[in-house]
Design a protein around this motif. Structure first.
Motif, PDB file in Angstrom:
ATOM      1  N   MET A 103     -14.020   3.415  32.995  1.00 34.17           N
ATOM      2  CA  MET A 103     -15.085   2.719  32.291  1.00 34.17           C
ATOM      3  C   MET A 103     -16.361   2.985  33.057  1.00 34.17           C
ATOM      4  O   MET A 103     -16.371   2.999  34.281  1.00 34.17           O
ATOM      5  CB  MET A 103     -14.793   1.221  32.221  1.00 34.17           C
ATOM      6  N   TRP A 104     -17.445   3.165  32.279  1.00 37.45           N
ATOM      7  CA  TRP A 104     -18.717   3.549  32.871  1.00 37.45           C
ATOM      8  C   TRP A 104     -19.829   2.594  32.458  1.00 37.45           C
ATOM      9  O   TRP A 104     -19.850   2.130  31.321  1.00 37.45           O
ATOM     10  CB  TRP A 104     -19.109   4.947  32.406  1.00 37.45           C
ATOM     11  N   ASN A 105     -20.745   2.346  33.357  1.00 38.20           N
ATOM     12  CA  ASN A 105     -21.979   1.654  33.036  1.00 38.20           C
ATOM     13  C   ASN A 105     -22.922   2.722  32.494  1.00 38.20           C
ATOM     14  O   ASN A 105     -23.344   3.617  33.247  1.00 38.20           O
ATOM     15  CB  ASN A 105     -22.563   0.980  34.280  1.00 38.20           C
ATOM     16  N   LEU A 106     -23.238   2.668  31.217  1.00 41.95           N
ATOM     17  CA  LEU A 106     -24.036   3.728  30.600  1.00 41.95           C
ATOM     18  C   LEU A 106     -25.498   3.705  31.043  1.00 41.95           C
ATOM     19  O   LEU A 106     -26.195   4.711  30.928  1.00 41.95           O
ATOM     20  CB  LEU A 106     -23.940   3.631  29.079  1.00 41.95           C
ATOM     21  N   VAL A 107     -25.975   2.597  31.561  1.00 40.11           N
ATOM     22  CA  VAL A 107     -27.352   2.511  32.047  1.00 40.11           C
ATOM     23  C   VAL A 107     -27.492   3.198  33.403  1.00 40.11           C
ATOM     24  O   VAL A 107     -28.384   4.009  33.610  1.00 40.11           O
ATOM     25  CB  VAL A 107     -27.816   1.030  32.135  1.00 40.11           C
ATOM     26  N   THR A 108     -26.556   2.891  34.322  1.00 34.31           N
ATOM     27  CA  THR A 108     -26.654   3.442  35.676  1.00 34.31           C
ATOM     28  C   THR A 108     -25.859   4.734  35.856  1.00 34.31           C
ATOM     29  O   THR A 108     -26.081   5.470  36.814  1.00 34.31           O
ATOM     30  CB  THR A 108     -26.136   2.420  36.707  1.00 34.31           C
ATOM     31  N   GLY A 109     -24.905   4.982  34.961  1.00 30.61           N
ATOM     32  CA  GLY A 109     -24.045   6.151  35.105  1.00 30.61           C
ATOM     33  C   GLY A 109     -22.936   5.960  36.133  1.00 30.61           C
ATOM     34  O   GLY A 109     -22.217   6.892  36.460  1.00 30.61           O
ATOM     35  N   GLN A 110     -22.762   4.747  36.636  1.00 33.10           N
ATOM     36  CA  GLN A 110     -21.746   4.455  37.639  1.00 33.10           C
ATOM     37  C   GLN A 110     -20.409   4.096  36.989  1.00 33.10           C
ATOM     38  O   GLN A 110     -20.379   3.419  35.963  1.00 33.10           O
ATOM     39  CB  GLN A 110     -22.201   3.280  38.519  1.00 33.10           C
ATOM     40  N   GLU A 111     -19.336   4.532  37.637  1.00 30.95           N
ATOM     41  CA  GLU A 111     -18.015   4.138  37.178  1.00 30.95           C
ATOM     42  C   GLU A 111     -17.788   2.675  37.542  1.00 30.95           C
ATOM     43  O   GLU A 111     -18.057   2.255  38.663  1.00 30.95           O
ATOM     44  CB  GLU A 111     -16.941   4.996  37.833  1.00 30.95           C
ATOM     45  N   ILE A 112     -17.293   1.903  36.567  1.00 32.41           N
ATOM     46  CA  ILE A 112     -17.012   0.486  36.783  1.00 32.41           C
ATOM     47  C   ILE A 112     -15.561   0.299  37.200  1.00 32.41           C
ATOM     48  O   ILE A 112     -15.257  -0.443  38.122  1.00 32.41           O
ATOM     49  CB  ILE A 112     -17.305  -0.333  35.510  1.00 32.41           C
ATOM     50  N   ALA A 113     -14.662   0.965  36.499  1.00 25.23           N
ATOM     51  CA  ALA A 113     -13.227   0.820  36.781  1.00 25.23           C
ATOM     52  C   ALA A 113     -12.466   1.969  36.141  1.00 25.23           C
ATOM     53  O   ALA A 113     -12.957   2.620  35.220  1.00 25.23           O
ATOM     54  CB  ALA A 113     -12.716  -0.503  36.226  1.00 25.23           C
ATOM     55  N   SER A 114     -11.246   2.202  36.623  1.00 16.97           N
ATOM     56  CA  SER A 114     -10.316   3.162  36.024  1.00 16.97           C
ATOM     57  C   SER A 114      -9.060   2.414  35.620  1.00 16.97           C
ATOM     58  O   SER A 114      -8.561   1.582  36.375  1.00 16.97           O
ATOM     59  CB  SER A 114      -9.938   4.252  37.023  1.00 16.97           C
ATOM     60  N   LEU A 115      -8.571   2.714  34.439  1.00 14.62           N
ATOM     61  CA  LEU A 115      -7.348   2.102  33.928  1.00 14.62           C
ATOM     62  C   LEU A 115      -6.225   3.105  34.194  1.00 14.62           C
ATOM     63  O   LEU A 115      -6.042   4.051  33.446  1.00 14.62           O
ATOM     64  CB  LEU A 115      -7.492   1.782  32.440  1.00 14.62           C
ATOM     65  N   LYS A 116      -5.499   2.892  35.270  1.00 17.13           N
ATOM     66  CA  LYS A 116      -4.530   3.884  35.764  1.00 17.13           C
ATOM     67  C   LYS A 116      -3.093   3.427  35.582  1.00 17.13           C
ATOM     68  O   LYS A 116      -2.828   2.284  35.256  1.00 17.13           O
ATOM     69  CB  LYS A 116      -4.781   4.135  37.249  1.00 17.13           C
ATOM     70  N   GLY A 117      -2.177   4.368  35.863  1.00 15.72           N
ATOM     71  CA  GLY A 117      -0.757   4.052  35.904  1.00 15.72           C
ATOM     72  C   GLY A 117      -0.018   4.286  34.615  1.00 15.72           C
ATOM     73  O   GLY A 117       1.035   3.696  34.399  1.00 15.72           O
ATOM     74  N   HIS A 118      -0.532   5.149  33.749  1.00 16.66           N
ATOM     75  CA  HIS A 118       0.161   5.460  32.501  1.00 16.66           C
ATOM     76  C   HIS A 118       1.284   6.457  32.782  1.00 16.66           C
ATOM     77  O   HIS A 118       1.161   7.300  33.670  1.00 16.66           O
ATOM     78  CB  HIS A 118      -0.823   6.033  31.486  1.00 16.66           C
ATOM     79  N   PRO A 119       2.383   6.392  32.019  1.00 14.34           N
ATOM     80  CA  PRO A 119       3.502   7.300  32.267  1.00 14.34           C
ATOM     81  C   PRO A 119       3.225   8.750  31.868  1.00 14.34           C
ATOM     82  O   PRO A 119       3.928   9.643  32.315  1.00 14.34           O
ATOM     83  CB  PRO A 119       4.640   6.719  31.432  1.00 14.34           C
ATOM     84  N   ASN A 120       2.191   8.978  31.051  1.00 13.94           N
ATOM     85  CA  ASN A 120       1.823  10.329  30.643  1.00 13.94           C
ATOM     86  C   ASN A 120       0.392  10.261  30.112  1.00 13.94           C
ATOM     87  O   ASN A 120      -0.318   9.286  30.362  1.00 13.94           O
ATOM     88  CB  ASN A 120       2.792  10.875  29.590  1.00 13.94           C
ATOM     89  N   ASN A 121      -0.019  11.264  29.336  1.00 10.55           N
ATOM     90  CA  ASN A 121      -1.377  11.291  28.804  1.00 10.55           C
ATOM     91  C   ASN A 121      -1.656  10.076  27.931  1.00 10.55           C
ATOM     92  O   ASN A 121      -0.793   9.630  27.188  1.00 10.55           O
ATOM     93  CB  ASN A 121      -1.607  12.553  27.960  1.00 10.55           C
ATOM     94  N   VAL A 122      -2.873   9.574  28.003  1.00 12.19           N
ATOM     95  CA  VAL A 122      -3.316   8.494  27.125  1.00 12.19           C
ATOM     96  C   VAL A 122      -3.717   9.140  25.804  1.00 12.19           C
ATOM     97  O   VAL A 122      -4.531  10.061  25.783  1.00 12.19           O
ATOM     98  CB  VAL A 122      -4.497   7.719  27.751  1.00 12.19           C
ATOM     99  N   VAL A 123      -3.121   8.671  24.700  1.00 12.63           N
ATOM    100  CA  VAL A 123      -3.377   9.283  23.397  1.00 12.63           C
ATOM    101  C   VAL A 123      -4.284   8.444  22.506  1.00 12.63           C
ATOM    102  O   VAL A 123      -4.776   8.918  21.494  1.00 12.63           O
ATOM    103  CB  VAL A 123      -2.066   9.610  22.643  1.00 12.63           C
ATOM    104  N   SER A 124      -4.490   7.174  22.872  1.00  7.73           N
ATOM    105  CA  SER A 124      -5.340   6.310  22.064  1.00  7.73           C
ATOM    106  C   SER A 124      -5.852   5.169  22.927  1.00  7.73           C
ATOM    107  O   SER A 124      -5.174   4.725  23.854  1.00  7.73           O
ATOM    108  CB  SER A 124      -4.546   5.761  20.868  1.00  7.73           C
TER     109      SER A 124
END
Length: 133
Positions: A1-22
């Motif tokens: 997730m990104w802050n579109l104003v600053t361009g900084q990453e806010i967080a990553s949603l990790k730990g999926h068993p494979n590629n995220v499709v949706s």
């Protein structure tokens, strides 16, 4: 997730068993839904992007992150589970629709349980004829 104003990453949603499709975001609840293989992870981005629940294609509801112990990427689904291809939310964010194989599982998010499953080509009830996403 990104802050579109600053361009900084806010967080990553990790730990999926494979590629995220949706991925879907519900502005009403502040929840994010991500799909990988036969799992839907429910993230509360108001609480440090924590996975609060895992839903499965077979209708199971698991508290927390059921994929957290996955150390390798997997393509095969667990027996009784099917690849989830897509998810959608209704406009108020109270219903989640998950397409897997030839069925659509419908989750009532307030109760956190699947309410019904539609398979094959049976006609949809008129109340579900046009679930807007």
């Amino acid at each position: 997730m990104w802050n579109l104003v600053t361009g900084q990453e806010i967080a990553s949603l990790k730990g999926h068993p494979n590629n995220v499709v949706s991925i879907k975001y519900c502005s009403h609840s502040g929840l994010v839904f991500t799909v990988s293989t036969s799992y839907i992870k429910v993230w509360d981005i108001r609480d440090s992007a924590k996975c609060v629940r895992t839903l499965t294609s077979s209708g199971q509801v698991i508290s927390g992150d059921a994929c957290a112990r996955t150390t390798t990427r997997t393509i095969a689904s667990v027996q009784g589970e099917h690849q989830i291809n897509q998810i959608a939310l209704n406009p108020t964010g109270t219903m989640l629709y998950a397409a897997a194989g030839n069925s659509v599982r419908i989750w009532e998010l307030n109760s956190k349980s699947p309410t019904r499953t539609r398979t094959g080509s049976a006609p949809w009830p008129s109340s579900l004829a046009a679930p807007c996403c």
